[in-house]
Design a protein around this motif. Structure first.
Motif, PDB file in Angstrom:
ATOM      1  N   LYS A  13       0.903  -1.188  -0.145  1.00 38.73           N
ATOM      2  CA  LYS A  13      -0.004   0.086  -0.003  1.00 38.73           C
ATOM      3  C   LYS A  13       0.848   1.100  -0.002  1.00 38.73           C
ATOM      4  O   LYS A  13       0.690   2.346  -0.744  1.00 38.73           O
ATOM      5  N   GLU A  16       2.143   2.078  -3.314  1.00 43.09           N
ATOM      6  CA  GLU A  16       1.128   2.437  -4.649  1.00 43.09           C
ATOM      7  C   GLU A  16       0.695   4.025  -4.104  1.00 43.09           C
ATOM      8  O   GLU A  16       0.656   4.677  -4.758  1.00 43.09           O
ATOM      9  N   ALA A  19       3.497   6.425  -5.028  1.00 49.11           N
ATOM     10  CA  ALA A  19       3.502   6.753  -6.419  1.00 49.11           C
ATOM     11  C   ALA A  19       2.441   7.620  -6.991  1.00 49.11           C
ATOM     12  O   ALA A  19       2.766   8.132  -8.137  1.00 49.11           O
ATOM     13  N   ILE A  20       1.287   7.430  -6.126  1.00 47.17           N
ATOM     14  CA  ILE A  20       0.274   8.205  -6.988  1.00 47.17           C
ATOM     15  C   ILE A  20       0.279   9.703  -6.320  1.00 47.17           C
ATOM     16  O   ILE A  20       0.048  10.632  -7.253  1.00 47.17           O
ATOM     17  N   PRO A 172       3.118  -2.656 -12.420  1.00 49.76           N
ATOM     18  CA  PRO A 172       2.681  -1.639 -11.284  1.00 49.76           C
ATOM     19  C   PRO A 172       2.384  -0.422 -11.650  1.00 49.76           C
ATOM     20  O   PRO A 172       1.408   0.229 -11.039  1.00 49.76           O
ATOM     21  N   GLU A 173       3.056   0.229 -12.895  1.00 50.60           N
ATOM     22  CA  GLU A 173       2.640   1.586 -13.171  1.00 50.60           C
ATOM     23  C   GLU A 173       1.336   1.727 -13.957  1.00 50.60           C
ATOM     24  O   GLU A 173       0.735   2.682 -13.748  1.00 50.60           O
ATOM     25  N   LYS A 175      -1.430  -0.694 -13.171  1.00 50.62           N
ATOM     26  CA  LYS A 175      -2.163  -0.967 -11.962  1.00 50.62           C
ATOM     27  C   LYS A 175      -2.547   0.307 -11.250  1.00 50.62           C
ATOM     28  O   LYS A 175      -3.535   0.709 -10.624  1.00 50.62           O
ATOM     29  N   ASN A 176      -1.509   1.292 -11.020  1.00 55.03           N
ATOM     30  CA  ASN A 176      -1.500   2.393 -10.276  1.00 55.03           C
ATOM     31  C   ASN A 176      -2.429   3.512 -10.866  1.00 55.03           C
ATOM     32  O   ASN A 176      -2.529   4.636 -10.358  1.00 55.03           O
ATOM     33  N   THR A 177      -3.022   3.349 -12.019  1.00 53.01           N
ATOM     34  CA  THR A 177      -3.862   4.219 -12.810  1.00 53.01           C
ATOM     35  C   THR A 177      -5.243   3.598 -12.735  1.00 53.01           C
ATOM     36  O   THR A 177      -6.067   4.614 -13.009  1.00 53.01           O
ATOM     37  N   SER A 179      -6.433   0.777 -10.412  1.00 51.72           N
ATOM     38  CA  SER A 179      -7.130   0.073  -9.424  1.00 51.72           C
ATOM     39  C   SER A 179      -7.969   0.739  -8.555  1.00 51.72           C
ATOM     40  O   SER A 179      -8.183   2.050  -8.661  1.00 51.72           O
ATOM     41  N   ARG A 181      -7.714   1.303  -5.491  1.00 49.21           N
ATOM     42  CA  ARG A 181      -6.782   2.243  -4.529  1.00 49.21           C
ATOM     43  C   ARG A 181      -6.472   3.619  -5.364  1.00 49.21           C
ATOM     44  O   ARG A 181      -6.254   4.813  -5.036  1.00 49.21           O
ATOM     45  N   ALA A 182      -6.118   3.287  -6.536  1.00 45.99           N
ATOM     46  CA  ALA A 182      -5.702   4.499  -7.599  1.00 45.99           C
ATOM     47  C   ALA A 182      -6.869   5.668  -7.809  1.00 45.99           C
ATOM     48  O   ALA A 182      -6.687   6.792  -7.878  1.00 45.99           O
TER      49      ALA A 182
END
Length: 195
Positions: A13, A16, A19-20, A172-173, A175-177, A179, A181-182
């Motif tokens: 977490k 992630e 990163a955002i 990951p990059e 998913k981070n856009t 998900s 959580r994103a």
């Protein structure tokens, strides 16, 4: 750049979220020797507020917390708010996956609809009467076995239809856009710019 305490010890977490939220200095609660709050709420919102208030109280800084989990229709919403401890306190990701797969072993593939839910809470201080609350939802299906090695939690058994792969196969990059959580963080970021 403002400092915000992140009410989590979950390294997945933390990566992630950092990163955002690149325009904020995110400090994990462990940096302040803050223990995890006891998640006694019955909803994602209640638990996120409990965690954010706990981190703000013990750090004296604004805090962000999320509560997230997997909701499986065939299991009446389980594992839900106990997703991280579905197979018991301190259970490994694989133990939780194994218990879930056992629970739905007789459910046909066409009835394995599921979604990841994330509720994100930002508290300006521990007594904040109007915390910012955002939510993200990521639809998918439960696979019969693990595929992929990225991510954490239930990612290896969560099928993402739009990309024809499991969440654990996504870079990951990406998913981070997309998900849960994103989505919740993007909504939170938009609201933080108005604070």
């Amino acid at each position: 750049m403002s400092q915000i305490v992140l009410a989590s010890s979950n390294q997945g977490k933390i990566r992630e979220i950092q990163a955002i939220l690149q325009n904020q200095q995110i400090l994990p609660q462990g940096q302040f020797n803050i223990s995890d709050a006891e998640e006694i709420g019955s909803t994602f919102i209640e638990n996120a507020i409990i965690k954010a208030r706990h981190a703000a109280t013990h750090s004296g800084l604004p805090a962000i917390a999320d509560d997230s989990g997997l909701v499986v229709d065939a299991l009446n919403g389980a594992p839900g708010v106990i997703s991280a401890r579905y197979a018991g306190m301190g259970a490994s990701d694989q133990a939780n996956i194994d218990k879930l797969l056992q629970a739905i072993q007789d459910v046909p593939a066409t009835q394995r609809n599921a979604r990841f839910i994330c509720v994100m809470v930002y508290m300006r201080h521990s007594l904040d009467p109007t915390p910012i609350v955002t939510q993200g939802v990521w639809e998918g299906h439960i696979l019969p076995h693990n595929i992929g090695s990225n991510g954490f939690g239930y990612d290896p058994i969560f099928w993402v239809e739009a990309y024809q792969c499991s969440s654990a196969q996504l870079p990951p990059e990406l998913k981070n856009t997309i998900s849960h959580r994103a989505q919740a963080l993007q909504a939170l970021t938009r609201q933080l710019t108005h604070c």
